[in-house]
Design an enzyme around this catalytic site. Structure first.
Site, PDB file in Angstrom:
ATOM      1  N   ASP A 107      83.284   1.056  90.282  1.00  0.00           N
ATOM      2  CA  ASP A 107      83.202   0.481  91.679  1.00  0.00           C
ATOM      3  C   ASP A 107      84.387  -0.017  92.197  1.00  0.00           C
ATOM      4  O   ASP A 107      85.051  -0.497  91.344  1.00  0.00           O
ATOM      5  CB  ASP A 107      82.172  -0.839  91.690  1.00  0.00           C
ATOM      6  CG  ASP A 107      81.799  -1.037  93.216  1.00  0.00           C
ATOM      7  OD1 ASP A 107      81.954  -0.093  94.080  1.00  0.00           O
ATOM      8  OD2 ASP A 107      81.472  -2.056  93.581  1.00  0.00           O
ATOM      9  N   TYR A 109      87.665  -0.909  95.413  1.00  0.00           N
ATOM     10  CA  TYR A 109      87.808  -2.297  96.333  1.00  0.00           C
ATOM     11  C   TYR A 109      88.568  -1.816  97.223  1.00  0.00           C
ATOM     12  O   TYR A 109      89.810  -2.138  97.370  1.00  0.00           O
ATOM     13  CB  TYR A 109      88.596  -3.118  95.382  1.00  0.00           C
ATOM     14  CG  TYR A 109      88.264  -4.703  95.864  1.00  0.00           C
ATOM     15  CD1 TYR A 109      87.240  -5.319  96.286  1.00  0.00           C
ATOM     16  CD2 TYR A 109      89.552  -5.479  95.792  1.00  0.00           C
ATOM     17  CE1 TYR A 109      87.185  -6.858  96.751  1.00  0.00           C
ATOM     18  CE2 TYR A 109      89.504  -6.924  96.282  1.00  0.00           C
ATOM     19  CZ  TYR A 109      88.473  -7.391  96.766  1.00  0.00           C
ATOM     20  OH  TYR A 109      88.453  -8.736  97.171  1.00  0.00           O
ATOM     21  N   HIS A 114      88.383  -5.388 104.037  1.00  0.00           N
ATOM     22  CA  HIS A 114      87.262  -6.118 102.793  1.00  0.00           C
ATOM     23  C   HIS A 114      88.004  -6.988 102.072  1.00  0.00           C
ATOM     24  O   HIS A 114      87.694  -8.163 101.996  1.00  0.00           O
ATOM     25  CB  HIS A 114      86.441  -5.133 102.341  1.00  0.00           C
ATOM     26  CG  HIS A 114      85.485  -5.695 101.368  1.00  0.00           C
ATOM     27  ND1 HIS A 114      84.494  -6.484 101.416  1.00  0.00           N
ATOM     28  CD2 HIS A 114      85.406  -5.633  99.722  1.00  0.00           C
ATOM     29  CE1 HIS A 114      83.904  -7.085 100.386  1.00  0.00           C
ATOM     30  NE2 HIS A 114      84.608  -6.573  99.445  1.00  0.00           N
ATOM     31  N   ARG A 123      89.784 -17.384  98.379  1.00  0.00           N
ATOM     32  CA  ARG A 123      91.115 -18.080  97.969  1.00  0.00           C
ATOM     33  C   ARG A 123      91.831 -18.656  99.198  1.00  0.00           C
ATOM     34  O   ARG A 123      93.170 -18.169  99.456  1.00  0.00           O
ATOM     35  CB  ARG A 123      92.219 -16.996  97.188  1.00  0.00           C
ATOM     36  CG  ARG A 123      91.533 -16.657  95.670  1.00  0.00           C
ATOM     37  CD  ARG A 123      92.453 -15.688  95.132  1.00  0.00           C
ATOM     38  NE  ARG A 123      92.818 -14.400  95.965  1.00  0.00           N
ATOM     39  CZ  ARG A 123      91.970 -13.323  95.991  1.00  0.00           C
ATOM     40  NH1 ARG A 123      90.751 -13.281  95.501  1.00  0.00           N
ATOM     41  NH2 ARG A 123      92.312 -12.391  96.721  1.00  0.00           N
ATOM     42  N   GLU A 178      76.495  -4.903  99.996  1.00  0.00           N
ATOM     43  CA  GLU A 178      77.719  -4.416 100.068  1.00  0.00           C
ATOM     44  C   GLU A 178      77.505  -2.698 100.547  1.00  0.00           C
ATOM     45  O   GLU A 178      76.906  -2.041  99.723  1.00  0.00           O
ATOM     46  CB  GLU A 178      78.689  -4.408  98.781  1.00  0.00           C
ATOM     47  CG  GLU A 178      79.021  -5.853  98.432  1.00  0.00           C
ATOM     48  CD  GLU A 178      80.262  -6.185  97.680  1.00  0.00           C
ATOM     49  OE1 GLU A 178      80.539  -5.055  96.846  1.00  0.00           O
ATOM     50  OE2 GLU A 178      81.015  -7.219  97.789  1.00  0.00           O
ATOM     51  N   GLU A 180      78.543   0.708 100.800  1.00  0.00           N
ATOM     52  CA  GLU A 180      79.624   1.592 100.506  1.00  0.00           C
ATOM     53  C   GLU A 180      79.277   3.201 100.166  1.00  0.00           C
ATOM     54  O   GLU A 180      78.067   3.554 100.388  1.00  0.00           O
ATOM     55  CB  GLU A 180      79.571   1.008  98.649  1.00  0.00           C
ATOM     56  CG  GLU A 180      79.818  -0.282  98.631  1.00  0.00           C
ATOM     57  CD  GLU A 180      80.195  -0.714  97.236  1.00  0.00           C
ATOM     58  OE1 GLU A 180      80.864   0.130  96.374  1.00  0.00           O
ATOM     59  OE2 GLU A 180      80.474  -1.866  96.929  1.00  0.00           O
ATOM     60  N   ASP A 212      75.588  -2.085  96.905  1.00  0.00           N
ATOM     61  CA  ASP A 212      76.179  -2.759  95.552  1.00  0.00           C
ATOM     62  C   ASP A 212      75.610  -4.231  95.854  1.00  0.00           C
ATOM     63  O   ASP A 212      76.615  -5.171  96.192  1.00  0.00           O
ATOM     64  CB  ASP A 212      77.557  -2.612  95.531  1.00  0.00           C
ATOM     65  CG  ASP A 212      78.108  -3.622  94.474  1.00  0.00           C
ATOM     66  OD1 ASP A 212      77.565  -3.732  93.399  1.00  0.00           O
ATOM     67  OD2 ASP A 212      79.368  -4.080  94.504  1.00  0.00           O
ATOM     68  N   ARG A 216      76.631 -13.625  95.442  1.00  0.00           N
ATOM     69  CA  ARG A 216      78.049 -14.191  95.575  1.00  0.00           C
ATOM     70  C   ARG A 216      78.221 -15.636  94.811  1.00  0.00           C
ATOM     71  O   ARG A 216      79.128 -15.836  94.208  1.00  0.00           O
ATOM     72  CB  ARG A 216      78.531 -14.633  96.967  1.00  0.00           C
ATOM     73  CG  ARG A 216      78.273 -13.368  97.799  1.00  0.00           C
ATOM     74  CD  ARG A 216      79.447 -12.478  97.617  1.00  0.00           C
ATOM     75  NE  ARG A 216      79.316 -11.106  98.701  1.00  0.00           N
ATOM     76  CZ  ARG A 216      79.855 -10.117  98.183  1.00  0.00           C
ATOM     77  NH1 ARG A 216      80.623 -10.191  97.371  1.00  0.00           N
ATOM     78  NH2 ARG A 216      79.667  -9.041  98.970  1.00  0.00           N
ATOM     79  N   GLN A 219      78.490 -14.817  91.101  1.00  0.00           N
ATOM     80  CA  GLN A 219      79.944 -13.995  90.716  1.00  0.00           C
ATOM     81  C   GLN A 219      81.074 -15.070  91.251  1.00  0.00           C
ATOM     82  O   GLN A 219      81.894 -14.916  90.315  1.00  0.00           O
ATOM     83  CB  GLN A 219      80.000 -12.907  92.081  1.00  0.00           C
ATOM     84  CG  GLN A 219      81.180 -12.010  92.013  1.00  0.00           C
ATOM     85  CD  GLN A 219      81.333 -10.884  93.046  1.00  0.00           C
ATOM     86  OE1 GLN A 219      80.374 -11.219  93.895  1.00  0.00           O
ATOM     87  NE2 GLN A 219      82.434 -10.415  93.334  1.00  0.00           N
ATOM     88  N   LYS A 232      76.614  -8.961  89.804  1.00  0.00           N
ATOM     89  CA  LYS A 232      76.465  -7.387  90.362  1.00  0.00           C
ATOM     90  C   LYS A 232      75.520  -6.508  89.581  1.00  0.00           C
ATOM     91  O   LYS A 232      74.930  -5.597  90.103  1.00  0.00           O
ATOM     92  CB  LYS A 232      77.701  -6.590  90.195  1.00  0.00           C
ATOM     93  CG  LYS A 232      79.014  -7.200  91.058  1.00  0.00           C
ATOM     94  CD  LYS A 232      78.974  -6.746  92.448  1.00  0.00           C
ATOM     95  CE  LYS A 232      80.409  -7.187  93.211  1.00  0.00           C
ATOM     96  NZ  LYS A 232      80.410  -6.601  94.419  1.00  0.00           N
ATOM     97  N   THR A 236      72.060  -1.865  91.493  1.00  0.00           N
ATOM     98  CA  THR A 236      72.887  -1.029  92.508  1.00  0.00           C
ATOM     99  C   THR A 236      71.878   0.045  93.065  1.00  0.00           C
ATOM    100  O   THR A 236      71.288   0.792  92.232  1.00  0.00           O
ATOM    101  CB  THR A 236      73.910  -0.495  92.002  1.00  0.00           C
ATOM    102  OG1 THR A 236      74.725  -1.575  91.176  1.00  0.00           O
ATOM    103  CG2 THR A 236      74.871   0.296  92.783  1.00  0.00           C
ATOM    104  N   THR A 323      83.063  -1.946  99.165  1.00  0.00           N
ATOM    105  CA  THR A 323      82.385  -2.409 100.587  1.00  0.00           C
ATOM    106  C   THR A 323      83.320  -1.879 101.460  1.00  0.00           C
ATOM    107  O   THR A 323      84.607  -1.997 101.495  1.00  0.00           O
ATOM    108  CB  THR A 323      82.372  -3.818 100.749  1.00  0.00           C
ATOM    109  OG1 THR A 323      81.677  -4.472  99.619  1.00  0.00           O
ATOM    110  CG2 THR A 323      81.791  -4.240 102.194  1.00  0.00           C
ATOM    111  N   GLU A 337      81.095 -11.490 104.904  1.00  0.00           N
ATOM    112  CA  GLU A 337      82.239 -11.213 105.930  1.00  0.00           C
ATOM    113  C   GLU A 337      81.497 -11.549 107.243  1.00  0.00           C
ATOM    114  O   GLU A 337      82.191 -12.105 108.040  1.00  0.00           O
ATOM    115  CB  GLU A 337      82.909  -9.754 105.648  1.00  0.00           C
ATOM    116  CG  GLU A 337      83.577  -9.487 104.563  1.00  0.00           C
ATOM    117  CD  GLU A 337      83.898  -8.090 104.306  1.00  0.00           C
ATOM    118  OE1 GLU A 337      83.217  -7.218 103.609  1.00  0.00           O
ATOM    119  OE2 GLU A 337      84.875  -7.853 104.756  1.00  0.00           O
TER     120      GLU A 337
END
Lengths: 397, 397
Positions: A107, A109, A114, A123, A178, A180, A212, A216, A219, A232, A236, A323, A337
């Site tokens: 997978d 990114y 995203h 962060r 997610e 994808e 996916d 959260r 994770q 995750k 899936t 995503t 998001e």
């Protein structure tokens, strides 16, 4: 409606899936068994390939065979004669299986929007993108045994998450989507060699849609220093229908510019992306329309990167884009998001709101793309309904 | 030498591997074909199970069948009659395959000493352990297609690493060893259910040794925020010999104390670990002796954790402990720890030094354990020689 549109499942599409008696294709809402078709019409592939319980042997034949099969199917299905009636069944009467046997699942990114959104949320105060992000398509390996075909229902996972700062085991409270796009390999490579970005078409057979599912809270607690694991790995979902690359020739578009310029091993001399328009639906309401062509790292670069250390790919391997989030707020591909980490819940038409998924929620990811006949094709949807977590006494049994 | 020792491959051991004509076991330096043995001696398992090209169908029979097969083999092999000569070939004449078909490969990070050492090296000045470390066995999924059986040589990988602060693509300059213990599943679980730590013996068939080759420079550049990918995925070596849990009953020891107490889903009412004494050899010289029993998270907890979100396990699945490092400096299981990140290179007996692996280096991981007859068994070694990276013009081809 002509035979060439049929809601995006006309002769310009002809996706592949696996039903109870082997490989099937689809014309509108009719599922056509290739094994039954082959009883009355000659097909240019060996009979055992269309009777297999995965697409792997057929995909391994390569694009020349796939193109010949496609041309022959367009011919046979165009006249809608008795051979078709013999082989056709209504879509809702044919249970479809997981279409591929997968050795490696990766997978990525690859959407800059995203990754930037997630960086800002997870962060805050720091740079949203890690320093490596623009130099390579970041990715990780996912769990293969929990890849399921739509519409398999999804059990809400339990795991360790912080409750008022204390680690506790219980059902995820922040279950997310997610949206994808996934790529399925049709040709293996040798261990110790690399595949170039420009070899994408030789190695990749087709496209599936991917959800996916992501817990959260699990994770967030587990993710350092080795990345996502149980947040995750519970499930899936992929679409049961694979859209062959042959049906996507008109969907090729130039990719977004890349700055800094990619290093040599990630350069594609004739780069492109796919103009897949995704649609994310929650309980019957469209909540986002992510445009795949906005992803920063192309599908070819994702393939080149994962083999650049000499790792091999196998027929049936799946890699997903990560995503898909376009730049506009109504183009984001995940709830974290769309709701700004739960700060702005979505208002649904039934009067309820959602920060993350509730039990009973039904999520559908769809996509369409321009087709060679000037119309559009519709990719097979990926759907899932959220089942409540098992009672605590069952975890562990 | 009696039939019960034979350098750790006596009747108390009887490991399993797969050769050209199916499942084999080993007595000293003789490989015994179970298919040939079955031609003259009745074995209590179906003939197709010992003629298979993986151990999966045999392991799936469960511990009762495995114990019956083991008892019968001990009986047949003890008398060393003509049936044995018929079935035996010297070890160096029998090419052994990858013994298992693996769906899921998980690598843990279960040694507290290793995680602390890596934290000190990679995040100097901060807390060496991330806040989650003592609450769950951290793990991630690895690449399945690049798992190879010893003694497959290992090609030095290329990838992106920082050279004087600038990202460049080239051969890894910090290629490392990780000495690990791997566990192979013999029983599947259902998606949506969990396996308890105390169910380890029901679900796990046996043990292999693992070298989780690691390109530290690639891993350092790519690893945030989603964890290891190409720094690990180029190759993982396992021993071709699987030691059944039946041969390790005398190796069970109490695990190290855990503080904080594990949450309920990670509690094992009758906890234990395995007294496997590892030995890490570089170019014929023992450079470390990691004691597996010092790992913090037990094999049962690693199994419980990976299924605690409802993820299923399949027969043939492999999960590894992560680098085994004991508390003493001569018990560390990787070069990055043994050389303090290259600051104190190892002096080898040939007069050279090593911070990380050089082309041509040969790495061997061995292990032994107490056996039920009061002696010791030797686990099958995992060996690999480092091949030079391919010339840059071949990457990509």
């Amino acid at each position: 409606m002509t035979a060439s549109d049929l809601d995006g499942f006309g002769l310009a599409h002809l996706p592949l899936a696996v039903g109870p008696d082997g490989v099937v294709t689809r014309l509108g809402s009719q599922v056509i068994s290739l094994a039954r078709l082959a009883e009355r019409a000659r097909l240019p592939v060996a009979p055992e390939l269309v009777r297999a319980d995965t697409l792997n042997p057929l995909l391994a034949e390569g694009h020349e065979s796939m193109a010949a099969l496609r041309a022959r199917l367009q011919e046979v299905l165009a006249d809608s004669g008795p051979s078709l009636a013999h082989a056709a069944r209504p879509l809702d009467e044919v249970p479809l299986r997981l279409p591929i046997a997968i050795t490696n699942y990766v997978d990525f990114y690859a959407s800059k929007t995203h990754a930037t959104n997630l960086g800002r949320i997870l962060r805050p105060g720091g740079e949203p993108l890690t320093p490596n992000w623009c130099w390579l398509p970041i990715g990780y390996h996912g769990r293969v045994s929990t890849i399921v075909a739509s519409p398999t229902p999804i059990r809400r996972p339990s795991g360790i998450r912080l409750v008022e700062g204390t680690p506790e085991f219980g059902p995820s409270l922040r279950l997310d989507i997610e949206a994808e796009v996934g790529f399925v390999l049709g040709r293996r490579s040798e261990l110790g060699t690399s595949v170039q970005a420009s070899q994408f078409f030789e190695h990749v057979a087709g496209v599936v849609l991917v959800n996916d599912w992501s817990a959260r809270d699990l994770q967030a607690f587990e993710g350092q220093p080795l990345g996502p694991f149980l947040g995750k790995s519970f499930a899936t979902s992929i679409s049961p229908w694979l859209t062959p690359l042959e049906a996507l020739t008109a969907a090729r578009v130039p990719p977004v510019p890349q700055d800094p310029a990619p290093l040599a091993h990630l350069v594609d001399e004739d780069p492109w992306n796919l103009a897949l328009e995704l649609e994310l639906e929650l309980n019957g309401q469209v909540i986002s329309r992510p445009p795949f062509a906005t992803t920063y790292w192309t599908p070819g670069q994702q393939l080149a990167h994962q083999t650049s250390n000499g790792a091999d790919v196998r027929v049936g391997d799946l890699y997903a884009s990560g995503t898909v989030s376009g730049p506009a707020p109504d183009q984001f591909g995940s709830l974290i998001e769309l709701t700004d980490n739960g700060a702005r819940p979505l208002a649904l038409q039934d009067g309820t709101t959602r920060s993350f998924l509730a039990d009973g929620d039904v999520v559908v990811i769809r996509a369409s793309a321009p087709s060679e006949d000037g119309g559009r094709i519709t990719l097979g949807e990926v759907r899932g309904r959220i089942l409540p977590a098992l009672p605590q006494r069952h975890l562990p049994r």
